[in-house]
Design a protein around this motif. Sequence first.
Motif, PDB file in Angstrom:
ATOM      1  N   VAL A 136       0.856  -1.194   0.000  1.00  0.00           N
ATOM      2  CA  VAL A 136       0.000   0.000   0.000  1.00  0.00           C
ATOM      3  C   VAL A 136       0.891   1.243   0.000  1.00  0.00           C
ATOM      4  O   VAL A 136       1.786   1.364   0.838  1.00  0.00           O
ATOM      5  CB  VAL A 136      -0.923   0.017   1.236  1.00  0.00           C
ATOM      6  N   PHE A 178      -3.103   0.600  -3.897  1.00  0.00           N
ATOM      7  CA  PHE A 178      -2.290  -0.565  -4.250  1.00  0.00           C
ATOM      8  C   PHE A 178      -2.866  -1.249  -5.479  1.00  0.00           C
ATOM      9  O   PHE A 178      -4.057  -1.091  -5.788  1.00  0.00           O
ATOM     10  CB  PHE A 178      -2.203  -1.547  -3.074  1.00  0.00           C
ATOM     11  N   VAL A 232      -7.476   2.429  -0.189  1.00  0.00           N
ATOM     12  CA  VAL A 232      -7.955   2.058   1.144  1.00  0.00           C
ATOM     13  C   VAL A 232      -8.577   3.288   1.791  1.00  0.00           C
ATOM     14  O   VAL A 232      -7.904   4.303   1.993  1.00  0.00           O
ATOM     15  CB  VAL A 232      -6.787   1.553   2.034  1.00  0.00           C
ATOM     16  N   GLY A 233      -9.864   3.213   2.052  1.00  0.00           N
ATOM     17  CA  GLY A 233     -10.544   4.361   2.662  1.00  0.00           C
ATOM     18  C   GLY A 233     -11.073   4.018   4.040  1.00  0.00           C
ATOM     19  O   GLY A 233     -10.958   2.884   4.500  1.00  0.00           O
ATOM     20  N   GLU A 234     -11.620   5.005   4.688  1.00  0.00           N
ATOM     21  CA  GLU A 234     -12.164   4.805   6.038  1.00  0.00           C
ATOM     22  C   GLU A 234     -13.335   3.830   6.020  1.00  0.00           C
ATOM     23  O   GLU A 234     -13.527   3.044   6.920  1.00  0.00           O
ATOM     24  CB  GLU A 234     -12.633   6.145   6.623  1.00  0.00           C
ATOM     25  N   GLU A 235     -14.118   3.910   4.982  1.00  0.00           N
ATOM     26  CA  GLU A 235     -15.326   3.074   4.899  1.00  0.00           C
ATOM     27  C   GLU A 235     -15.133   1.840   4.030  1.00  0.00           C
ATOM     28  O   GLU A 235     -16.082   1.273   3.531  1.00  0.00           O
ATOM     29  CB  GLU A 235     -16.489   3.917   4.359  1.00  0.00           C
ATOM     30  N   GLY A 236     -13.918   1.458   3.820  1.00  0.00           N
ATOM     31  CA  GLY A 236     -13.664   0.287   2.992  1.00  0.00           C
ATOM     32  C   GLY A 236     -12.735   0.615   1.844  1.00  0.00           C
ATOM     33  O   GLY A 236     -11.984   1.583   1.900  1.00  0.00           O
ATOM     34  N   ARG A 237     -12.828  -0.203   0.837  1.00  0.00           N
ATOM     35  CA  ARG A 237     -11.901  -0.100  -0.285  1.00  0.00           C
ATOM     36  C   ARG A 237     -12.664   0.369  -1.517  1.00  0.00           C
ATOM     37  O   ARG A 237     -13.805  -0.027  -1.706  1.00  0.00           O
ATOM     38  CB  ARG A 237     -11.406  -1.511  -0.552  1.00  0.00           C
TER      39      ARG A 237
END
Lengths: 363, 146
Positions: free
Chosen positions: B93, B100, B117-122
């Motif tokens: 990442v 990635f 990659v985010g706070e609420e998922g990908r």
Amino acid sequence: MILNIENDLHRFRNIVRGRVRRDLKKYMGSGELIGKQGDKFVKIPLPEINIPRLRYGKNSAGGVGQGEGEEGDKVGAAGQEAGDQPGEHELEAELTLDELAEILAEELELPRIEPRGKKNITTVRDRYTGIARVGPKALRHMRRTWRQALQRQLSTGTYDPAHPVLVPQKDDFRYRSWNSKNEPQSAAAIVYVMDVSGSMGKEQKEIVRMEAFWIDTWLRANYKTLSTRFVIHDAAAREVDRDTFFRTRESGGTLISSAYKVVDAILTADYPADEWNTYVFQFSDGDNWSSSDTKLCMELLAERLLPRVNLFCYGQVESEYGSGQFIGDLRDAYEKDERVVLSRIADRSAIMQSIKEFMGKGR
Amino acid sequence: MTLADEFDRHLRPGTVSVSGGGAQGGGASASADILDVDRLGVSLRGLRVTVPGRTLREAVGALPEAVGRALGEPLVVTEVAPVLGGAVLRSPVDRQDREFYEVRTDGEGASVERWRVGEEGRERVPFTLTRKDLGRVVKGLGAGGG
């Protein structure tokens, strides 16, 4: 004097409880307590405060850099053998698992669990509710003995109310005796499911291990009979023992349906829904292999698992690659279903909140 | 003409599917969701190359080197599932943008996507490559095949 010691002991226990309560989040995220768990007790490590003391030394000892060694000599004597004296220990206080569960409940404001099935689960318990004519001295029932002596003296006319002296004879002695009783018990079965595929790293497993410890502690406090089973899966699932559950790492892909099939087989074989309170805790990073397998998972959940369980808890543990799609798929399908609880566990600090989400429903 | 050359010739915004690539193509095909193309570079959302007759072992052996180099980020085999006939490879990442590459291979081919990659998922995000590097990726995804 004894009173003082009892006061001190009571105060000490309160300090320990207060400390555990204050540092609960730290303990939950460090896994410090897990290795110190016995059957009924948990050892809580407490930091020891060393009070500085003056010590008399030898005046001839010189000072720093004044010893016998030459410049360049290695520190420490070669060939020294291992010591045979005990080392210093960290101060540990014991808490019962029930006390720990109580602290957990208070801090997380967890409701007591209302057990569902208790139909056929019975345990035999001995209770000292009977009276016998023979028995050991330690079990002598004084009140019944004196009453028997009084009855005898009244009936034989040897009792003088003006001079009430009771002298028990051999036949007057009564002893406590036990009766065995079958009691219905609330029994719970927990099935832990963990994704051990290549994408689940060491840290993710450690988080699962810590969370499982606290869930276990809470459920043990609520159920007299607790049966725990462990299932691991990557592309294939199998039941394993506790140790294997927490140590295994595979490199395979993730087929979550394989685990659901094994859980279904376990529940069918050993835990009828009308007798057991059943909990399934699943942990994964949420990267299921394919959408077709996710669809199969939803079918298995709806038809085979959810009708039997008190709770189905899914914890999605984040890795450095973030969080997968499976929690979203579950949310879409079961957002309003009370039997399904979903939790995202970003890191160790999120364990506390996750347990609150899982156990906060009191089911 | 190779599959990569053929693919480059057909690049335009939208879904692009190219098969064959003449005798050197070996029956392979490539498809991609292209967002933008210019003389030097291509912005795309995902790319898939189908390779008939390639075993999982051949794919896992060839992909990290061939595709990782073309993408400019090393690929590590994250999951290998012989039962499923596939594998997942990921690049580390990126610390700054938290993105990635993920390369998936199955019995029929391999695909590459980029994730954030985010706070609420990908979330899947577009990525940009030079046309030359895209050609290398197409070639790399088909590497190890018959």
